[in-house]
Design an enzyme around this catalytic site. Structure first.
Site, PDB file in Angstrom:
ATOM      1  N   ASP A 159      14.385  -2.485 107.336  1.00 20.04           N
ATOM      2  CA  ASP A 159      15.104  -1.425 107.687  1.00 20.04           C
ATOM      3  C   ASP A 159      16.591  -1.944 108.404  1.00 20.04           C
ATOM      4  O   ASP A 159      17.261  -2.811 107.677  1.00 20.04           O
ATOM      5  CB  ASP A 159      14.471  -0.726 109.149  1.00 20.04           C
ATOM      6  CG  ASP A 159      14.456   0.653 108.888  1.00 20.04           C
ATOM      7  OD1 ASP A 159      15.797   1.196 109.080  1.00 20.04           O
ATOM      8  OD2 ASP A 159      13.428   1.492 108.600  1.00 20.04           O
ATOM      9  N   HIS A 178      17.816   3.806 113.169  1.00 16.14           N
ATOM     10  CA  HIS A 178      16.461   4.040 112.131  1.00 16.14           C
ATOM     11  C   HIS A 178      15.531   2.913 112.347  1.00 16.14           C
ATOM     12  O   HIS A 178      14.257   3.090 112.241  1.00 16.14           O
ATOM     13  CB  HIS A 178      17.337   4.114 110.724  1.00 16.14           C
ATOM     14  CG  HIS A 178      16.377   4.761 109.589  1.00 16.14           C
ATOM     15  ND1 HIS A 178      15.211   3.822 109.129  1.00 16.14           N
ATOM     16  CD2 HIS A 178      16.224   6.076 109.115  1.00 16.14           C
ATOM     17  CE1 HIS A 178      14.705   4.744 108.391  1.00 16.14           C
ATOM     18  NE2 HIS A 178      15.063   5.867 108.533  1.00 16.14           N
ATOM     19  N   SER A 222      10.723   8.811 106.166  1.00 11.64           N
ATOM     20  CA  SER A 222      10.921   7.297 106.998  1.00 11.64           C
ATOM     21  C   SER A 222      10.214   7.077 108.049  1.00 11.64           C
ATOM     22  O   SER A 222       9.848   6.109 108.739  1.00 11.64           O
ATOM     23  CB  SER A 222      12.562   7.048 107.214  1.00 11.64           C
ATOM     24  OG  SER A 222      13.458   6.617 106.340  1.00 11.64           O
TER      25      SER A 222
END
Lengths: 656, 88
Positions: free
Chosen positions: A32, A105, A437
């Site tokens: 990520d 994220h 996600s």
């Protein structure tokens, strides 16, 4: 995350889950944007030594060194050579050339999968509770592959290469890149090698829904995860000058009381701009003279939702109502806007617009109601969640499963505010965001839980357990809904259904798969020797005398494709083998279908197991008589039950 | 044509998949073989990464012409252009 553990039946504490010593030996690798190691979710209190199997390391770089890892965050690496080769050297004043997460994220996905318990978590007071990952005892290794300019396949492959060598048990990849044959798709190729090493690969299905054929990461050795909602909402009502109220959602926290409680002048952005797309509240398109002191209604689309709020604020607006269009329907995604703002569905936005266009002096105010739980029905499939059919291999049903992916609270980077906008100076320990996600690491963590409870299970067995125990109906018996249509969702939307981890711990039977099964699958696809070699890193010769069929892949679901333009009977036979992972018992098959013109028979329809790991095969025959419209779909379900366990498989039938 | 941005002369990243089982016995290590294959089409190109566990091969910067030439070398299974993935 807060709420999702309870929503999934995991409870507030680990006491409700079996926690074997091996739970702490499970390692989840997360590819990520890196990791924010100071997050309390990486607290390693109570963790034993790093598993002896671990070969990884904690790499140093900008604002990151080996001391940032601990017994919870056991590894951190970064991969930027491909990125720099294409886009030039990383500007270290803007992003850290290290595993450090400047985006948020990566910290969000890692903590969702396996964050430690953090009491008192919230985003600006929203979604309060004790935050924890799905596998709070598992270890985390972060592999930073995504940068400001994107995630490049050469870097992703390098990270997968290292993660395999490092000995992770689960790979969580909340990223995707379109749809290409498996031998051209780096993620699919790397995932094949990971699967060979016993690593479960969980990938996000994509956010291109509700369009059909919008999936990414559809290889059968990947667990493909779609997104659903929780039973939690963040209501923020629009109250109009005509006395009518409309529901919306928001994560805005009004610390400065900037939202007047009295009715405020209200204007449609399209009428406050000279730009052709003024309704979208793009940068520099709003007229400050027309916007100042007003609430502005902006249409969703093109630019980021939170940026629209920033544009309204910059133009002097006091608040924003964000209107869904046909592309989003009634799906409401809450955001931590920089000014008082709420998002409303398409139906409400149409009514509000008619008021705006008909009233000579329209006014409005926004009322923020905080956090509401117990919202029903839930879960519903998110409109954005990518949908089947599988455009690469139509005979493999994807997505595999859905998990929570809407308005998920989890850890966040200290380098960026909750909106991710450069002008957002707020810093939060947790943020609430949405996407597949977010659902992907839920499944990654749950897979780690299953791996800890059943270390001997293969990746296919773990996926099977998650899929065959997933649910497709609410407790009241009604079918799961799709927010995009307001109607029952189908296996093309939810796959096997919504994940149910407690049931998955004890599935009764599993559909197992070996590397050879996947190689035979590649033969069934008529891949050339070179293509198989590219994908599987070996010379493998398909037997010219053998009849390979995709239908023989021992998958826990059925995608049946009939020829549409025919008057003769279409017959499709599927063979499956189930392995007993529970006590001795006799299972009986039950088939349900929404299409009576398709006869579905299971032979044999009773399977008896005397011991663990005993395998039994069965055949399902689908017979469709007569022609059907091309592109028609029907759905059904096959369940094996011994009275205690229900081993369910979704069925999707298509006429092409 | 002296346009440096001409696609035929502009290098981009490729992922080169190698059939490791076809490595000639004259090479002691697969990275030497990869390097030799790469040098056969470009004196200056360097490997960004060599891959051993996820795939067999390497990534490098090549012009389209060099990539096409490399794909016809013995033991080269495919030369695939880099793709950009996105977070979901």
């Amino acid at each position: 995350t807060t709420r999702t553990p309870e929503f999934l039946g995991l409870g507030q504490t680990t006491e409700t889950m079996p926690q074997s010593d091996s739970a702490g030996d499970v390692i989840i690798g997360v590819l990520d944007t890196g990791v924010w190691p100071e997050s309390k979710s990486f607290d390693d209190t109570g963790f034993g030594p790093v598993p002896s199997s671990w070969n990884g390391t904690c790499e140093s770089g900008t604002n990151f060194n080996s001391s940032n890892c601990n017994r919870k965050l056991i590894g951190a690496r970064y991969f930027a050579k491909g990125y720099e080769a294409t886009l030039g050297p990383i500007e270290e004043s803007k992003e850290s050339k290290s595993p450090r997460d400047d985006d948020g994220h990566g910290t969000h996905t890692a903590t969702t999968a396996a964050g430690s318990f953090v009491p008192g978590a919230s985003l600006l007071g929203y979604a309060p509770g004790t935050a924890r990952g799905m596998a709070p005892r598992a270890r985390i290794a972060a592999y930073k592959v995504c940068w400001v300019g994107g995630c490049f396949s050469s870097d992703i492959l390098a990270a997968m290469d290292k993660a395999i060598d490092d000995n992770v048990n689960v790979l969580s990849m909340s990223l995707g890149g379109g749809n290409s044959d498996y031998f051209r798709d780096s993620v699919a190729m790397g995932a094949f090698s990971a699967m060979e090493k016993g690593i479960l690969i969980s990938c996000s299905a994509g956010n291109a829904g509700p369009s059909a054929y919008s999936l990414s990461n559809s290889a059968p050795w990947i667990t493909t995860v779609g997104a659903g909602t929780l039973d939690r909402d963040f209501p923020a009502f629009v109250s109009l000058g005509n006395g009518k109220n409309f529901s919306g959602v928001s994560l805005y926290r009004d610390n400065s009381n900037s939202m007047p409680s009295a009715l405020t002048p209200f204007i449609y952005a399209g009428n406050a701009s000279n730009a052709t797309s003024g309704n979208l509240c793009m940068m520099g398109t709003l007229s400050p003279q027309q916007v100042k002191g007003k609430i502005v209604m902006c249409d969703r689309g093109v630019n980021a939702r939170v940026q629209k709020g920033a544009v309204v604020k910059a133009a002097g607006g006091l608040g924003m109502v964000l209107a869904n269009t046909a592309a989003n329907g009634e799906e409401l995604v809450a955001d931590a806007h920089l000014l008082p703002a709420t998002s409303v569905g398409q139906r409400n936005s149409d009514v509000i617009k008619s008021y705006l266009f008909s009233d000579p002096n329209p006014t409005a105010t926004i009322l923020f109601e905080g956090t509401k739980v117990g919202v029903q029905p839930s879960p519903v499939v998110a409109a954005f969640s990518s949908r089947g059919p599988n455009s690469i291999t139509a005979d493999i049903l994807k997505p595999d499963i859905v998990a929570p992916g809407v308005n998920i609270l989890a850890g966040w980077s200290g380098a960026v505010g909750p909106t991710g906008l450069a002008i957002d100076a707020r810093r939060v320990a947790f943020n609430i965001i949405s996407g597949t996600s977010m659902s992907c690491p839920h499944v990654s963590g749950l897979a780690a839980l299953l791996k800890g409870a059943h270390p001997e299970w293969s990746p296919a067995a773990i996926r099977s357990a998650l899929m065959t125990t997933a649910y497709t109906a609410y407790k009241n018996g009604q079918k799961l809904q799709d927010v995009a249509t307001g109607k029952p969702s189908t296996p093309f939307d939810h796959g096997a259904g919504h994940v149910d981890p407690i049931s998955a711990l004890n599935p009764g039977l599993v559909y197992d798969l070996t590397v050879d099964d996947y190689l035979n699958f590649l033969c069934a696809l008529n891949y050339s020797a070179s293509e198989i070699s590219t994908l599987a890193k070996r010379s493998y010769t398909c037997d010219e005398k053998k009849r390979y069929s995709v239908r023989d892949l021992n998958y826990p679901s059925f995608a049946v494709n009939f020829e549409g333009r025919t008057t003769s009977t279409n017959v499709a036979k599927y063979t499956r083998t189930v392995t007993n992972v529970g006590p001795a018992g006799t299972y009986k098959a039950t088939v349900t279908s929404d299409n009576p013109s398709v006869k579905i028979t299971v032979e044999p329809n009773t399977l008896s197991f005397g011991q663990v790991n005993e395998k039994k095969a069965y055949t399902v025959t689908f017979s469709a008589s007569g022609s059907a419209p091309v592109n028609a779909n029907s759905f059904g379900r096959l369940e094996w039950s011994d009275g205690k366990h229900v081993v369910g498989s979704p069925i999707a039938m298509s006429w092409n | 044509n002296t346009d440096v941005s001409h696609p035929k002369t502009t290098p981009s990243t490729y992922i080169v998949h190698m059939a490791k089982s076809q490595m000639p016995a004259s090479f002691e290590h697969h990275t030497h073989w990869y390097d030799s294959s790469l040098k056969s089409v470009s004196d200056s190109a360097e490997m960004l990464y060599t891959y051993t566990s996820a795939i067999h091969g390497f990534s490098t910067r090549l012009t389209p012409e060099q990539a096409a030439s490399l794909s016809s070398q013995p033991g080269v299974l495919s030369v695939l252009p880099e793709l950009k993935y996105e977070l979901h």
